[in-house]
Design an enzyme around this catalytic site. Structure first.
Site, PDB file in Angstrom:
ATOM      1  CD  GLU A 172      -4.779   6.483  -1.619  1.00  0.00           C
ATOM      2  OE1 GLU A 172      -3.760   7.278  -1.271  1.00  0.00           O
ATOM      3  OE2 GLU A 172      -4.754   5.239  -0.895  1.00  0.00           O
ATOM      4  CD  GLU A 291      -3.136   1.746  -2.612  1.00  0.00           C
ATOM      5  OE1 GLU A 291      -2.803   2.197  -1.451  1.00  0.00           O
ATOM      6  OE2 GLU A 291      -3.202   2.469  -3.583  1.00  0.00           O
TER       7      GLU A 291
END
Ligand code: AHR
Length: 492
Positions: A172, A291
């Site tokens: 991320e 995720e």
């Protein structure tokens, strides 16, 4: 209400990559310490791993586990988790504001994964660190050369390389909360150079570049375009992350979140293909949805900082979360042509299907069950189901079909398995399921997940949500707000 689903043998989406049923364990809360590792637990093995947790992970049949983060990895020194445990440093862990003891690191986790019949999907730190540490970590894990890091692994007791095949280039990195957050240009260049070096060390590995943290990021799509532009030659997958929740208690809308996931997947696949066309490349970059889950119940919980393994992100899932997870799994199966890796985030204690008591019991959350059935019965060829049913509308989607489904054909076992959720909160659905070009078909198993109470939860003491075996001779009526798995034996 009535619905019809047709599955024709000629309408195939793709072979399902078994890594679609992957998961994720981060150094976060009680995921590692108290979940995976608890040396004083009555079921602990010679390395301190909880045997009761390993049994549950094996039951879920998880082929790959992403590790060690997540946000954690962006400040992590992988070397801290290697060698003599008594010499490992305790560190301030800035992502989750805890104390990390480093009693588990890659030395231990690769062995845990082996004992759980799984494989590690390793993430490197491209936040506070860079290409040099990443290539050293890869050398440590995979190299057979007579060189410093490969020899360090041998010195630490591991003659054989760990053979880790999938590597995530950071986590991320578009997120301002991330340690070492970067612009797309900065990350794209760094990921490209890191990937180049890593593939020189071990050309057999597969690399995942960071996509956006979630589709609502202001930089979504521009981020992907820039990162892919820099890295296309060296990477194999781009990551997608998304969590869903029902914070407004609007269940019809919540049950439609799989449609948002579907459009996210299709958008990112298109972006990959734009870059492919621009570069005139023959290679297709696929998707790693590394995720995904429901995550919102534990938001706002106050946890004191700088504790070791506090109970962070311990969402307690209810029955409607199970339905959403079932719909999300069907969406992943229906996109098996592009999504080759997916990781339920996470696996133990932190936003997880498996929960533990410190020193005590292990228990299954509601969401354990749809994952268990998808992973164990959803391997084979994803088929394209044609669905005729009524629909409803929610604030951001005009037509939400009452039926969400996916179908998987297992050629060896000669079965077609239908996963189907009835989204209606009021009506049962009379299902007309038609299998075309499979010869005679016979329903051989029907498992249902149902609760009258959408908010029912499991605890260590009470398993109020468990599977029901339905009578296969009864008409296929799908109860209101139910998840179902129907296995048909087919002739060809
Ligand atoms: O899974 C919990 C966190 O969610 C991860 O650390 C991060 O990558 C994401 O934002």
């Amino acid at each position: 209400m009535k619905a019809k689903i047709i599955v024709n043998k000629n309408f195939r989406i793709s072979e399902i990559d078994k890594r679609l049923y992957g998961s994720f364990i981060e150094h976060l809360g009680r995921a590692i310490y108290g979940g995976v590792y608890e040396p004083k637990h009555p079921t602990a093995d010679d390395m301190g791993f909880r045997g009761d947790v390993i049994e549950q992970v094996k039951t879920l049949n998880v082929p790959v586990v992403r590790y060690p983060g997540g946000n954690f990895v962006s400040g992590y020194n992988w070397e801290d988790g290697t060698g003599d445990k008594s010499k490992r440093p305790r560190r301030m862990e800035l992502a989750w504001k805890t104390v990390e003891t480093n009693q588990v690191g890659i030395d231990e986790f690769q062995e845990w994964a082996r004992r759980a019949d799984s494989e590690v999907m390793m993430a490197v730190n491209l936040g506070t660190r860079g290409a040099d540490e990443a290539r050293n970590c890869l050398e440590y894990c995979n190299a057979v050369t007579d060189t410093y890091y490969a020899n360090l692994r041998r010195k630490n007791g591991f003659e054989e390389p760990f053979g880790i095949k999938i590597w995530c280039l950071g986590n991320e990195m578009d997120g301002p909360w991330q340690m070492g957050h970067k612009t797309a240009e900065e990350y794209g260049r760094l990921a490209c150079e890191t990937a180049k070096m890593m593939k020189t060390i071990d050309p057999s590995i597969e690399l995942v570049a960071c996509g956006s943290s979630y589709p609502e990021m202001a930089t979504f799509i521009d981020w992907e375009l820039t990162v892919l532009d820099h890295t296309y030659k060296y990477i194999d997958y781009i990551s997608l992350h998304s969590y869903y929740g029902n914070k407004d208690n609007d269940t019809p809308s919540y049950l439609a979140r799989s449609m948002v996931m579907d459009s996210f997947i299709k958008t990112v696949a298109s972006v990959c293909d734009v870059v492919k066309a621009k570069k005139k490349s023959k290679k297709t970059v696929n998707l790693s949805f590394d995720e995904w889950n429901v995550w919102f119940h534990s938001n706002g919980a106050k946890i004191e900082k700088w504790q070791i393994a506090p109970p962070q992100l311990e969402d307690i899932y209810n029955f409607e979360d199970l339905l959403v997870v079932g719909c999300l799994l069907s969406t992943l199966q229906n996109n098996a042509d592009r999504v080759k890796i997916a990781c339920l985030a996470q696996l133990v204690n932190a936003i997880a299907p498996i929960m533990t008591e410190n020193g005590g019991r292990v228990w299954r959350q509601t969401i354990f069950y749809p994952f268990y059935y998808a992973s164990n019965f959803g391997r084979g060829i994803a088929m394209k189901p044609l669905v005729e049913c009524e629909s409803y509308s929610v604030k951001d989607i005009d037509e939400v079909p009452y039926v969400e489904c996916s179908a998987v054909y297992d050629k060896e076992k000669k079965t077609v398995t239908l996963f189907v959720v009835n989204r209606s909160l009021e009506d049962d659905i009379e299902l007309d399921f038609v299998l075309e070009n499979f010869g005679n078909a016979r329903l051989s198993k029907w498992v249902e997940l149902y609760s009258d109470d959408l908010k029912a939860v499991n605890t260590a003491d009470t398993e109020s949500v468990t599977p029901n075996e339905r009578d296969i001779s009864a008409p296929t009526v799908l109860k209101k707000h139910s998840w179902n798995m129907l296995i048909y034996n087919v002739e060809e």
